[in-house]
Design a protein around this motif. Structure first.
Motif, PDB file in Angstrom:
ATOM      1  N   VAL A  91       0.834  -1.207   0.000  1.00 47.94           N
ATOM      2  CA  VAL A  91       0.000   0.000   0.000  1.00 47.94           C
ATOM      3  C   VAL A  91       0.864   1.250   0.000  1.00 47.94           C
ATOM      4  N   ALA A  92       1.887   1.271   0.829  1.00 47.48           N
ATOM      5  CA  ALA A  92       2.733   2.458   0.961  1.00 47.48           C
ATOM      6  C   ALA A  92       3.352   2.858  -0.371  1.00 47.48           C
ATOM      7  N   ALA A 215      -8.230  -8.166  13.245  1.00 52.17           N
ATOM      8  CA  ALA A 215      -7.848  -8.603  11.897  1.00 52.17           C
ATOM      9  C   ALA A 215      -6.751  -7.703  11.339  1.00 52.17           C
ATOM     10  N   TYR A 216      -5.708  -8.325  10.809  1.00 52.56           N
ATOM     11  CA  TYR A 216      -4.608  -7.567  10.211  1.00 52.56           C
ATOM     12  C   TYR A 216      -3.953  -8.438   9.153  1.00 52.56           C
ATOM     13  N   THR A 301      -7.696  -2.890   8.037  1.00 56.67           N
ATOM     14  CA  THR A 301      -6.935  -2.393   9.183  1.00 56.67           C
ATOM     15  C   THR A 301      -5.644  -1.726   8.734  1.00 56.67           C
ATOM     16  N   VAL A 302      -4.963  -2.328   7.749  1.00 57.47           N
ATOM     17  CA  VAL A 302      -3.755  -1.723   7.184  1.00 57.47           C
ATOM     18  C   VAL A 302      -4.068  -0.328   6.652  1.00 57.47           C
ATOM     19  N   LEU A 303      -5.158  -0.212   5.905  1.00 61.49           N
ATOM     20  CA  LEU A 303      -5.534   1.078   5.321  1.00 61.49           C
ATOM     21  C   LEU A 303      -5.904   2.097   6.398  1.00 61.49           C
ATOM     22  N   LEU A 316      -7.544   6.218   2.781  1.00 56.68           N
ATOM     23  CA  LEU A 316      -7.520   4.983   1.988  1.00 56.68           C
ATOM     24  C   LEU A 316      -8.663   4.087   2.429  1.00 56.68           C
ATOM     25  N   ALA A 317      -9.523   3.722   1.480  1.00 56.73           N
ATOM     26  CA  ALA A 317     -10.740   3.015   1.899  1.00 56.73           C
ATOM     27  C   ALA A 317     -11.175   1.888   0.981  1.00 56.73           C
ATOM     28  N   ASP A 318     -10.377   1.518  -0.017  1.00 54.78           N
ATOM     29  CA  ASP A 318     -10.794   0.480  -0.959  1.00 54.78           C
ATOM     30  C   ASP A 318      -9.797  -0.671  -0.934  1.00 54.78           C
ATOM     31  N   PRO A 319     -10.012  -1.669  -0.073  1.00 56.57           N
ATOM     32  CA  PRO A 319      -9.049  -2.777   0.047  1.00 56.57           C
ATOM     33  C   PRO A 319      -8.769  -3.487  -1.280  1.00 56.57           C
TER      34      PRO A 319
END
Length: 336
Positions: A91-92, A215-216, A301-303, A316-319
Motif C-alpha cells: 500500500v505504501a 484482523a490484520y 486495518t492496514v488502510l 484509503l478506503a478500498d481494500p
C-alpha cells in the motif's frame, strides 16, 4: 506443394520451433523471490525441499533482504519477480508513501496472503510493561512503512504518547532482533518465531499484534501487475506449490520432518526455538493461513492505520484496489 509454398512452410516451422525454445527457456529461468529472513518462510522452504516447486514446473531463487527499503526498491525496479512482504509495504509504495525512491513507477499488487503478521512487541528484560518504555528508544524497520504504524498504534493503546519515546531506524526483522539482543534499544516489533528466541534469553513479550488490532493482513505475496500478466502461468504454479507446502506442514504426521527443514533453512536457529515455532506458526487458529487467501478485513486495518499515520495524508478506503486474486483462484481451482 510448389517451391514457394514449401519455403513458407519451412519458415513457419522454424518460427514455431524458435518460439517453443524461447518458451522453454522462460520456464527454465528461476522465479526471483525476495523475502525477509526467518521461519515465516517455512512454506517456501518446504516447497523447495519436498519438490513442490519442481512438481509445478518452476524453480525458485530466494534472496533474503536486509530491510524493507532494499526489498521494495529492487522489487519495483525489476530485480525480483515476487516479494514476500508486508501488505503495508504494498500500500505504501502504491500510494507514493514509500520510504525510498524507485526508478520505476510502482504498479504493484498483492496476489496471495500468508498470515496475520505474527507481530509481537518485545522488550529488554528490564522493561516489563509498555509504560516502562517512556523516555526510551524503540526500534523500527523504516519510519513510514512496514510495521512502524502497527507499533505506534500498539504503544498508543498501551498509554504512550509519541512524544514519550524515540523511534530508531534499525532495518529488517533479523537486524532488529540482533540489535535488541544487544540492547541497542529498549523494544521492537518482532515477527514469530523471533520472539520465542528472545523470550528464552529473558526478554519480555509486552503485546500481541492480533490481540491489539484484531484482523490484520501481515505478509503477502506481491508482484508488478505487468509482470504478472506476462507470467501468469508461473505465478499460478508458485501459488499451487505454496498451497501444497501448507497442506504438508499442517499434516501432523510430517512434524518430525518439518522441524529439521526449518532448522536447516534458518541459520542459527536452535531446536527448542524450532519446536516453539511449530506451535506458533502452525497454530490452528492464529498460524499460517491454511489457504493463502487475502484477508479483506485485515487489509482494511492496514488502510486505517496508514490513513491515520502516513504522510502525505491520504484517506484509503478500498481494500480491493491493492490485491488481485485471479491467479490465486486459478491455482486453487479443482483440477479436472
Amino acid at each position: 506443394m510448389n517451391l514457394f509454398q514449401r519455403a513458407i512452410s519451412i519458415t513457419i516451422s522454424l518460427l514455431a520451433l524458435s518460439f517453443s525454445a524461447v518458451q522453454a527457456a522462460a520456464l527454465d529461468k528461476p522465479l526471483e523471490v525476495i523475502v525477509f529472513p526467518g521461519g515465516f518462510n517455512w512454506p517456501i522452504f518446504v516447497a523447495e525441499e519436498k519438490g513442490f516447486f519442481a512438481a509445478e514446473g518452476i524453480a525458485v531463487n530466494v534472496t533474503p533482504t536486509p530491510d524493507s527499503k532494499y526489498q521494495m526498491v529492487n522489487f519495483i525496479d525489476g530485480k525480483f519477480d515476487i516479494a514476500m512482504t508486508a501488505m503495508d509495504n504494498v500500500v505504501a509504495y502504491a500510494e507514493g508513501q514509500g520510504a525510498a525512491p524507485t526508478q520505476a513507477t510502482p504498479d504493484i499488487v498483492a496476489f496471495m496472503g500468508s498470515d496475520n503478521g505474527f507481530l509481537r512487541l518485545v522488550s529488554i528484560p528490564e522493561v516489563k510493561t509498555v509504560a516502562d518504555l517512556k523516555g526510551k528508544r524503540v526500534g523500527v524497520d523504516a519510519l513510514t512503512t512496514g510495521y512502524a504504524f502497527v507499533l505506534r498504534e500498539m504503544l498508543e493503546l498501551g498509554g504512550l504518547d509519541p512524544a514519550e519515546f524515540e523511534y530508531v531506524q534499525a532495518g529488517g526483522v533479523m537486524k532488529r532482533f540482533e540489535a535488541l539482543m544487544q540492547k541497542s534499544f529498549a523494544a521492537t516489533l518482532l515477527i514469530s518465531p523471533f520472539e520465542a528466541a528472545a523470550q528464552r534469553d529473558g526478554f519480555n513479550i509486552l503485546a500481541n499484534g492480533s490481540e491489539a488490532l484484531g484482523a490484520y493482513q501481515g505478509v503477502v505475496g506481491a508482484v508488478r501487475r505487468g509482470w504478472a500478466k506476462e507470467h501468469g502461468d508461473q505465478l499460478v504454479s508458485y501459488i499451487a506449490a505454496y498451497q501444497a507446502a501448507l497442506d504438508w506442514l499442517y499434516n501432523p504426521a510430517n512434524k518430525d520432518e518439518a522441524i529439521p527443514i526449518l532448522l536447516k533453512s534458518v541459520p542459527g536457529m536452535k531446536e527448542p526455538v524450532a519446536k516453539a515455532s511449530y506451535q506458533i506458526l502452525l497454530d490452528d487458529k492464529f498460524g499460517f493461513y491454511k489457504s493463502p487467501t487475502i484477508d479483506e478485513k485485515g487489509v482494511e486495518t492496514v488502510l486505517a492505520l496508514r490513513s491515520k499515520y502516513a504522510e502525505p495524508k491520504k484517506e484509503l478506503a478500498d481494500p480491493a484496489h491493492y490485491y488481485d486474486t485471479q491467479y490465486l483462484e486459478r491455482a486453487l481451482a479443482p483440477k479436472n
